[in-house]
Design a protein around this motif. Structure first.
Motif, PDB file in Angstrom:
ATOM      1  N   GLY A 167       0.812  -1.212   0.000  1.00  0.00           N
ATOM      2  CA  GLY A 167       0.000   0.000   0.000  1.00  0.00           C
ATOM      3  C   GLY A 167       0.842   1.257   0.000  1.00  0.00           C
ATOM      4  O   GLY A 167       0.409   2.310   0.502  1.00  0.00           O
ATOM      5  N   ALA A 168       2.037   1.179  -0.605  1.00  0.00           N
ATOM      6  CA  ALA A 168       2.977   2.295  -0.537  1.00  0.00           C
ATOM      7  C   ALA A 168       2.486   3.519  -1.308  1.00  0.00           C
ATOM      8  O   ALA A 168       2.616   4.652  -0.832  1.00  0.00           O
ATOM      9  N   VAL A 169       1.942   3.313  -2.505  1.00  0.00           N
ATOM     10  CA  VAL A 169       1.495   4.448  -3.307  1.00  0.00           C
ATOM     11  C   VAL A 169       0.320   5.143  -2.626  1.00  0.00           C
ATOM     12  O   VAL A 169       0.232   6.379  -2.602  1.00  0.00           O
ATOM     13  N   GLU A 170      -0.581   4.376  -2.048  1.00  0.00           N
ATOM     14  CA  GLU A 170      -1.699   4.965  -1.326  1.00  0.00           C
ATOM     15  C   GLU A 170      -1.199   5.790  -0.138  1.00  0.00           C
ATOM     16  O   GLU A 170      -1.724   6.865   0.164  1.00  0.00           O
ATOM     17  N   ALA A 171      -0.157   5.282   0.550  1.00  0.00           N
ATOM     18  CA  ALA A 171       0.430   6.031   1.662  1.00  0.00           C
ATOM     19  C   ALA A 171       1.065   7.324   1.169  1.00  0.00           C
ATOM     20  O   ALA A 171       0.968   8.366   1.834  1.00  0.00           O
ATOM     21  N   LEU A 172       1.700   7.273  -0.013  1.00  0.00           N
ATOM     22  CA  LEU A 172       2.262   8.491  -0.587  1.00  0.00           C
ATOM     23  C   LEU A 172       1.188   9.553  -0.787  1.00  0.00           C
ATOM     24  O   LEU A 172       1.376  10.722  -0.461  1.00  0.00           O
ATOM     25  N   LYS A 173       0.069   9.131  -1.339  1.00  0.00           N
ATOM     26  CA  LYS A 173      -1.027  10.066  -1.595  1.00  0.00           C
ATOM     27  C   LYS A 173      -1.577  10.648  -0.296  1.00  0.00           C
ATOM     28  O   LYS A 173      -1.877  11.841  -0.206  1.00  0.00           O
ATOM     29  N   ARG A 174      -1.709   9.817   0.716  1.00  0.00           N
ATOM     30  CA  ARG A 174      -2.414  10.211   1.922  1.00  0.00           C
ATOM     31  C   ARG A 174      -1.553  11.027   2.885  1.00  0.00           C
ATOM     32  O   ARG A 174      -2.043  11.971   3.520  1.00  0.00           O
ATOM     33  N   TYR A 175      -0.272  10.671   2.992  1.00  0.00           N
ATOM     34  CA  TYR A 175       0.519  11.241   4.081  1.00  0.00           C
ATOM     35  C   TYR A 175       1.678  12.145   3.647  1.00  0.00           C
ATOM     36  O   TYR A 175       2.080  13.034   4.412  1.00  0.00           O
ATOM     37  N   TYR A 176       2.240  11.937   2.482  1.00  0.00           N
ATOM     38  CA  TYR A 176       3.528  12.553   2.166  1.00  0.00           C
ATOM     39  C   TYR A 176       3.370  13.859   1.394  1.00  0.00           C
ATOM     40  O   TYR A 176       2.646  13.937   0.408  1.00  0.00           O
ATOM     41  N   ASP A 177       4.110  14.862   1.858  1.00  0.00           N
ATOM     42  CA  ASP A 177       4.102  16.168   1.214  1.00  0.00           C
ATOM     43  C   ASP A 177       5.177  16.279   0.139  1.00  0.00           C
ATOM     44  O   ASP A 177       5.044  17.060  -0.802  1.00  0.00           O
ATOM     45  N   HIS A 178       6.254  15.516   0.287  1.00  0.00           N
ATOM     46  CA  HIS A 178       7.375  15.593  -0.646  1.00  0.00           C
ATOM     47  C   HIS A 178       8.021  14.221  -0.785  1.00  0.00           C
ATOM     48  O   HIS A 178       7.943  13.389   0.122  1.00  0.00           O
ATOM     49  N   VAL A 179       8.707  14.024  -1.920  1.00  0.00           N
ATOM     50  CA  VAL A 179       9.531  12.830  -2.142  1.00  0.00           C
ATOM     51  C   VAL A 179      10.905  13.306  -2.598  1.00  0.00           C
ATOM     52  O   VAL A 179      11.017  14.028  -3.597  1.00  0.00           O
ATOM     53  N   TRP A 180      11.940  12.912  -1.864  1.00  0.00           N
ATOM     54  CA  TRP A 180      13.311  13.217  -2.261  1.00  0.00           C
ATOM     55  C   TRP A 180      13.943  11.966  -2.846  1.00  0.00           C
ATOM     56  O   TRP A 180      13.938  10.901  -2.212  1.00  0.00           O
ATOM     57  N   VAL A 181      14.485  12.077  -4.040  1.00  0.00           N
ATOM     58  CA  VAL A 181      15.264  10.994  -4.638  1.00  0.00           C
ATOM     59  C   VAL A 181      16.730  11.378  -4.508  1.00  0.00           C
ATOM     60  O   VAL A 181      17.162  12.392  -5.069  1.00  0.00           O
ATOM     61  N   TYR A 182      17.497  10.567  -3.789  1.00  0.00           N
ATOM     62  CA  TYR A 182      18.896  10.891  -3.528  1.00  0.00           C
ATOM     63  C   TYR A 182      19.765  10.468  -4.713  1.00  0.00           C
ATOM     64  O   TYR A 182      20.625   9.574  -4.604  1.00  0.00           O
ATOM     65  N   GLY A 183      19.531  11.093  -5.860  1.00  0.00           N
ATOM     66  CA  GLY A 183      20.262  10.789  -7.071  1.00  0.00           C
ATOM     67  C   GLY A 183      19.855  11.746  -8.165  1.00  0.00           C
ATOM     68  O   GLY A 183      19.295  12.816  -7.901  1.00  0.00           O
ATOM     69  N   LEU A 184      20.138  11.360  -9.410  1.00  0.00           N
ATOM     70  CA  LEU A 184      19.796  12.170 -10.563  1.00  0.00           C
ATOM     71  C   LEU A 184      19.027  11.337 -11.585  1.00  0.00           C
ATOM     72  O   LEU A 184      19.315  10.144 -11.745  1.00  0.00           O
ATOM     73  N   PRO A 185      18.085  11.944 -12.304  1.00  0.00           N
ATOM     74  CA  PRO A 185      17.343  11.183 -13.315  1.00  0.00           C
ATOM     75  C   PRO A 185      18.237  10.697 -14.452  1.00  0.00           C
ATOM     76  O   PRO A 185      17.903   9.704 -15.105  1.00  0.00           O
ATOM     77  N   GLU A 186      19.374  11.356 -14.684  1.00  0.00           N
ATOM     78  CA  GLU A 186      20.287  10.894 -15.725  1.00  0.00           C
ATOM     79  C   GLU A 186      20.865   9.523 -15.403  1.00  0.00           C
ATOM     80  O   GLU A 186      21.284   8.783 -16.299  1.00  0.00           O
ATOM     81  N   VAL A 187      20.919   9.188 -14.123  1.00  0.00           N
ATOM     82  CA  VAL A 187      21.408   7.874 -13.708  1.00  0.00           C
ATOM     83  C   VAL A 187      20.258   6.877 -13.657  1.00  0.00           C
ATOM     84  O   VAL A 187      20.316   5.804 -14.263  1.00  0.00           O
ATOM     85  N   HIS A 188      19.190   7.223 -12.933  1.00  0.00           N
ATOM     86  CA  HIS A 188      18.040   6.308 -12.835  1.00  0.00           C
ATOM     87  C   HIS A 188      16.851   7.066 -12.265  1.00  0.00           C
ATOM     88  O   HIS A 188      17.019   8.003 -11.483  1.00  0.00           O
ATOM     89  N   GLU A 189      15.655   6.653 -12.672  1.00  0.00           N
ATOM     90  CA  GLU A 189      14.417   7.206 -12.128  1.00  0.00           C
ATOM     91  C   GLU A 189      13.683   6.092 -11.385  1.00  0.00           C
ATOM     92  O   GLU A 189      12.936   5.317 -11.978  1.00  0.00           O
ATOM     93  N   PRO A 190      13.891   6.007 -10.076  1.00  0.00           N
ATOM     94  CA  PRO A 190      13.395   4.847  -9.325  1.00  0.00           C
ATOM     95  C   PRO A 190      11.883   4.734  -9.246  1.00  0.00           C
ATOM     96  O   PRO A 190      11.358   3.638  -9.014  1.00  0.00           O
ATOM     97  N   LEU A 191      11.156   5.837  -9.426  1.00  0.00           N
ATOM     98  CA  LEU A 191       9.700   5.804  -9.292  1.00  0.00           C
ATOM     99  C   LEU A 191       8.983   5.804 -10.635  1.00  0.00           C
ATOM    100  O   LEU A 191       7.749   5.774 -10.680  1.00  0.00           O
ATOM    101  N   ALA A 192       9.733   5.799 -11.741  1.00  0.00           N
ATOM    102  CA  ALA A 192       9.111   5.876 -13.059  1.00  0.00           C
ATOM    103  C   ALA A 192       8.214   4.677 -13.354  1.00  0.00           C
ATOM    104  O   ALA A 192       7.191   4.807 -14.030  1.00  0.00           O
ATOM    105  N   ALA A 193       8.566   3.520 -12.826  1.00  0.00           N
ATOM    106  CA  ALA A 193       7.814   2.300 -13.115  1.00  0.00           C
ATOM    107  C   ALA A 193       6.415   2.302 -12.509  1.00  0.00           C
ATOM    108  O   ALA A 193       5.567   1.497 -12.907  1.00  0.00           O
ATOM    109  N   PHE A 194       6.153   3.206 -11.561  1.00  0.00           N
ATOM    110  CA  PHE A 194       4.863   3.199 -10.875  1.00  0.00           C
ATOM    111  C   PHE A 194       3.783   3.983 -11.612  1.00  0.00           C
ATOM    112  O   PHE A 194       2.608   3.881 -11.257  1.00  0.00           O
TER     113      PHE A 194
END
Length: 419
Positions: A167-194
């Motif tokens: 239920g991670a995506v639902e938790a993102l919608k309900r509780y989280y104000d921001h998402v920090w990705v500790y990297g760069l999109p030129e290397v990888h986009e970890p949330l793109a698959a969702f």
């Protein structure tokens, strides 16, 4: 709804300074703890009246030094078994009782601290949903809530159903104000698959990787004699899954004594004792190889080395880039492809050399000469800094800048201002 920080401080009776809670589930290894520690130390360094509490399940959190203003709460530990299941690490309790204890400690800490900012490392709902009650409480209190994820989570076929189950995506919608990705999109986009909805995509900030500095070195530190000559540092992080890499390096020196540099192995605190004893026995016959079990300030050894041989976890990768060290990465491929994805992309960008991580599978037939040649060639590699994309190591600076904007309404008390 987010409340103005000044109003929140007034509600607390005027207690000075922002309060930050960092959650790190720490079921295995050192990566989550070291990432959270780097962020916490940067935040208290940037503003002297900040208080940071890290919630962690790591059994060795007390071995690390933290900046003034940082403390931690230790919850009972859990460990991942080879079959993917979990168990308690020390207590003679079943897993459900242990999770209930962890959840109660997390909730009590959140209720007492009343943080202005919560940073959650990697797991949106926590281990076995233990974070959900605290998320609901802090959301109601007006705490700003951030999910921080590393540059690579796993391959899409694995991480997408895993997050759906939790239920991670639902938790993102309900509780989280921001998402920090500790990297760069030129290397990888970890949330793109969702294929996240636009409302969540708008909350994502790529910070860059987390730059590491050399920590203060105690005067009493003594390194093995081997480090007085050119050497490569072989590190497996926590060590719980690094035995095959150590075995491969030892076999290289056994097969080819002409390797021009020595090797210092760092077993890690979680290496299995029987395997470590076997390694030590083999090393006794190898004049160019020595080992230590653990170094909480391993950055100094990295800095002194000619190059680094590692499996390529997130923190080691950050240290390699920060110290501008030539590196040979041999990424594990189980239970996650995280290291392999990172290593393949980093090699494509010209940042590291790699060997096939499939050779780390138990029972794999490894070629000792292949490792020997890779170690010999390491010194001929260009420095990774020659291939750096822009903003590669801006992670901590970005986090400091963003949080400064959130906290700037509160003046720093004169008596606690930085010198």
């Amino acid at each position: 709804m987010l409340h103005h920080l000044g109003e929140r401080l007034a509600d607390r009776g005027g207690a000075a300074g922002p309060r930050i809670l960092i959650y790190s589930h720490d079921t295995f290894g050192l990566g989550h703890l070291r990432r959270c520690r780097a962020i916490a130390n940067r935040l208290v360094k940037a503003r002297s009246d900040v208080s940071v509490v890290i919630i962690s399940g790591s059994p060795i959190i007390g071995s690390f030094e933290f900046g003034d203003g940082v403390d931690y709460v230790r919850v009972p530990g859990v460990v991942k078994l080879p079959d993917g299941n979990y168990t308690t690490s020390s207590l003679s309790l079943d897993l459900e009782e242990t999770v209930a204890m962890r959840e109660a400690i997390i909730m009590a800490t959140a209720r007492t601290l009343k943080p202005d900012l919560l940073i959650v490392d990697k797991e949106p709902t926590g281990f076995r949903d233990e974070l959900l009650p605290a998320l609901a409480l802090l959301k109601e209190m007006g705490t700003r809530i951030v999910l921080g994820v590393r540059d690579v989570l796993d391959e899409a076929a694995t991480i997408v159903p895993e997050w759906e189950r939790k239920g991670a995506v639902e938790a993102l919608k309900r509780y989280y104000d921001h998402v920090w990705v500790y990297g760069l999109p030129e290397v990888h986009e970890p949330l793109a698959a969702f294929h996240l909805p636009a409302e969540i995509e708008d909350r994502i900030l790529y910070t860059g990787y987390l730059r590491r500095e050399l920590p203060p070195k105690p005067q009493s530190t003594r390194y093995p004699r081997l480090t007085r000559e050119p050497f490569v540092l072989v590190t497996t992080g926590g060590g719980g899954d690094g035995e095959e890499l150590i075995d491969w390096v030892l076999s290289a020196y056994e097969a080819d004594p002409s390797i021009p540099v020595g090797a210092l192995l760092v077993f890690g605190p979680f290496v299995h004792r029987d395997r470590r004893d076997n390694f030590v026995e083999r090393m006794a016959r190898l004049p160019k190889v020595d080992a230590i079990t653990f170094d909480a300030k391993i950055e100094h050894l990295m800095s002194r080395s000619e190059g680094i041989v590692a499996m390529g976890g997130y923190n080691t990768f950050c240290e390699i880039l920060s110290l501008d060290k030539r590196a040979l990465i041999v990424p594990r491929r189980t239970p996650r492809l995280e290291q392999a994805i990172r290593a393949e992309r980093a090699a494509t960008l010209g940042l590291v050399s790699t060997l096939d991580g499939a050779n780390l599978e138990p029972g794999a037939r490894r070629d000792p000469q292949e490792m020997a040649d890779a170690i010999r060639n390491l010194s001929r590699r260009p420095l990774p800094s020659l291939a750096f994309p822009p903003r590669l190591l801006d992670g901590l600076e970005t986090i400091e800048t963003v949080t400064r904007g959130w906290f700037e309404a509160v003046p720093v008390p004169a008596e606690r201002s930085p010198a």
